[in-house]
Motif scaffolding. Structure first.
Motif, PDB file in Angstrom:
ATOM      1  N   UNK A 182      32.281 -11.276   7.045  1.00 38.26           N
ATOM      2  CA  UNK A 182      32.917 -10.354   7.970  1.00 38.26           C
ATOM      3  C   UNK A 182      32.923  -8.972   7.328  1.00 38.26           C
ATOM      4  N   UNK A 183      33.073  -7.927   8.140  1.00 40.72           N
ATOM      5  CA  UNK A 183      32.981  -6.573   7.625  1.00 40.72           C
ATOM      6  C   UNK A 183      33.591  -5.616   8.626  1.00 40.72           C
ATOM      7  N   UNK A 184      33.952  -4.434   8.153  1.00 42.31           N
ATOM      8  CA  UNK A 184      34.469  -3.395   9.048  1.00 42.31           C
ATOM      9  C   UNK A 184      33.309  -2.704   9.747  1.00 42.31           C
ATOM     10  N   UNK A 185      33.608  -2.082  10.883  1.00 41.96           N
ATOM     11  CA  UNK A 185      32.589  -1.294  11.572  1.00 41.96           C
ATOM     12  C   UNK A 185      32.030  -0.223  10.636  1.00 41.96           C
ATOM     13  N   UNK A 186      32.916   0.393   9.845  1.00 44.31           N
ATOM     14  CA  UNK A 186      32.493   1.483   8.969  1.00 44.31           C
ATOM     15  C   UNK A 186      31.550   1.005   7.873  1.00 44.31           C
ATOM     16  N   UNK A 187      31.546  -0.280   7.555  1.00 44.57           N
ATOM     17  CA  UNK A 187      30.646  -0.819   6.539  1.00 44.57           C
ATOM     18  C   UNK A 187      29.201  -0.878   7.043  1.00 44.57           C
ATOM     19  N   UNK A 188      29.016  -1.172   8.321  1.00 41.35           N
ATOM     20  CA  UNK A 188      27.670  -1.513   8.802  1.00 41.35           C
ATOM     21  C   UNK A 188      27.180  -0.676   9.973  1.00 41.35           C
ATOM     22  N   UNK A 189      28.014   0.161  10.574  1.00 39.23           N
ATOM     23  CA  UNK A 189      27.619   0.944  11.749  1.00 39.23           C
ATOM     24  C   UNK A 189      27.581   2.425  11.366  1.00 39.23           C
ATOM     25  N   UNK A 190      26.437   3.071  11.566  1.00 42.22           N
ATOM     26  CA  UNK A 190      26.242   4.456  11.129  1.00 42.22           C
ATOM     27  C   UNK A 190      27.295   5.394  11.710  1.00 42.22           C
ATOM     28  N   UNK A 191      27.567   5.269  12.998  1.00 45.69           N
ATOM     29  CA  UNK A 191      28.520   6.153  13.662  1.00 45.69           C
ATOM     30  C   UNK A 191      29.913   6.008  13.054  1.00 45.69           C
ATOM     31  N   UNK A 192      30.309   4.772  12.781  1.00 43.67           N
ATOM     32  CA  UNK A 192      31.646   4.533  12.227  1.00 43.67           C
ATOM     33  C   UNK A 192      31.761   5.034  10.793  1.00 43.67           C
ATOM     34  N   UNK A 193      30.705   4.865   9.991  1.00 48.91           N
ATOM     35  CA  UNK A 193      30.775   5.377   8.613  1.00 48.91           C
ATOM     36  C   UNK A 193      30.910   6.888   8.602  1.00 48.91           C
ATOM     37  N   UNK A 194      30.182   7.578   9.493  1.00 44.97           N
ATOM     38  CA  UNK A 194      30.278   9.035   9.523  1.00 44.97           C
ATOM     39  C   UNK A 194      31.723   9.486   9.728  1.00 44.97           C
ATOM     40  N   UNK A 195      32.423   8.836  10.685  1.00 44.87           N
ATOM     41  CA  UNK A 195      33.794   9.229  10.968  1.00 44.87           C
ATOM     42  C   UNK A 195      34.766   8.733   9.922  1.00 44.87           C
ATOM     43  N   UNK A 196      34.442   7.616   9.301  1.00 46.41           N
ATOM     44  CA  UNK A 196      35.314   7.134   8.226  1.00 46.41           C
ATOM     45  C   UNK A 196      35.306   8.109   7.050  1.00 46.41           C
ATOM     46  N   UNK A 197      34.129   8.550   6.645  1.00 40.81           N
ATOM     47  CA  UNK A 197      34.040   9.435   5.486  1.00 40.81           C
ATOM     48  C   UNK A 197      34.804  10.729   5.699  1.00 40.81           C
TER      49      UNK A 197
END
Length: 281
Positions: A182-197
């Motif tokens: 299992x994983x967070x959206x921010x781990x594997x989805x480009x759009x989510x990582x951008x907003x997480x950072x």
């Protein structure tokens, strides 16, 4: 599977190319005062389809470019999908478009939703992150799941190798984490990582830089190829060229020491937008 080999320089200079990515690459190198002095490569067929009077071969082509810039040499590597069709004696060959993140309906993680009181600090080991990026740029660590669109999963693994702390499990819409299968959206989805950072206030977080030149190895670049607000791709900076500009590694398509702007990508458009992140810590 069948192995394919030929003169790649002749291939790229031929008129079989159906898009202008190779012309963009040559123009970009001229602007950088860089020259490709040698190309080598080989391909492996990964899919064969046969119909009445038609054969289709899809293969991955691993290309190695020896690039000279000023007095420096570096090796750029790309692994790209191609398709060859034979129909009624006619042969057609073209490069398949680079995979892009599907339009998943992922909730945008606004900065406020990322705040917590942990205030966790860490020391980011950029060297370890880059070493990991180099080790796995064209292969897949069996400790993690492999995704069809693997760019953000790969970047997350690099950040984790650099010591970035995970938090938020098991809520997939919270934090940045990978746990079992299992994983967070921010781990594997480009759009989510951008907003997480840009929104995280503890643990792994990024500071937006004004230009690519400001980045150093271990930092992250996010790409919105169409400029429509949907962030498609992420890369990690692994080196700087002779002009002090970033070279990046990525998955999907697997790339090493690729020039940061991605103008040689089939996914590139004139409307592309970038976000440059200095990883804090």
């Amino acid at each position: 599977m069948e192995t394919l080999q030929e003169s790649w320089l002749d291939f790229f200079q031929s008129d079989r190319q159906e898009d202008n990515w190779w012309e963009r690459k040559k123009r970009l190198n001229r602007e950088r005062e860089a020259e490709i002095v040698r190309i080598s490569g080989k391909g492996h067929v990964f899919e064969e389809l046969r119909y009445s009077g038609q054969s289709i071969f899809r293969y991955l082509m691993h290309l190695s470019f020896l690039v000279k810039q000023q007095d420096q040499f570096f090796r750029e590597e790309l692994v790209m999908p191609f398709e060859l069709r034979r129909e009624n004696g006619r042969v057609m060959e073209h490069r398949l478009a680079e995979k892009q993140l599907p339009d998943e309906k992922i909730p945008v993680m606004e900065p406020e939703s990322l705040r917590d009181s942990a205030g966790e600090r860490f020391s980011y080991d950029r060297r370890a992150a880059v070493q990991y990026a180099e080790r796995w740029w064209n292969s897949y660590n069996p400790a993690y799941r492999q995704f069809n669109v693997d760019c953000t999963n790969y970047v997350s693994q690099c950040l984790r190798a650099g010591g970035a702390p995970m938090r938020g499990a098991p809520d997939r819409g919270s934090g940045w984490w990978y746990q079992d299968d299992n994983w967070s959206f921010s781990w594997a989805v480009a759009h989510s990582m951008r907003w997480y950072l840009s929104g995280s206030t503890s643990g792994l977080k990024g500071t937006v830089m004004e230009s690519a030149r400001d980045l150093i190895p271990g930092d992250i670049i996010c790409y919105d190829f169409e400029g429509d607000g949907n962030w498609n791709h992420n890369t990690i900076v692994v080196a700087k060229d002779a002009n002090g500009m970033p070279l990046v590694n990525a998955h999907t398509d697997n790339s090493r020491n690729r020039y940061w702007s991605y103008e040689d990508s089939t996914a590139w458009t004139p409307d592309i937008q970038y976000k440059f992140f200095r990883i804090d810590g």
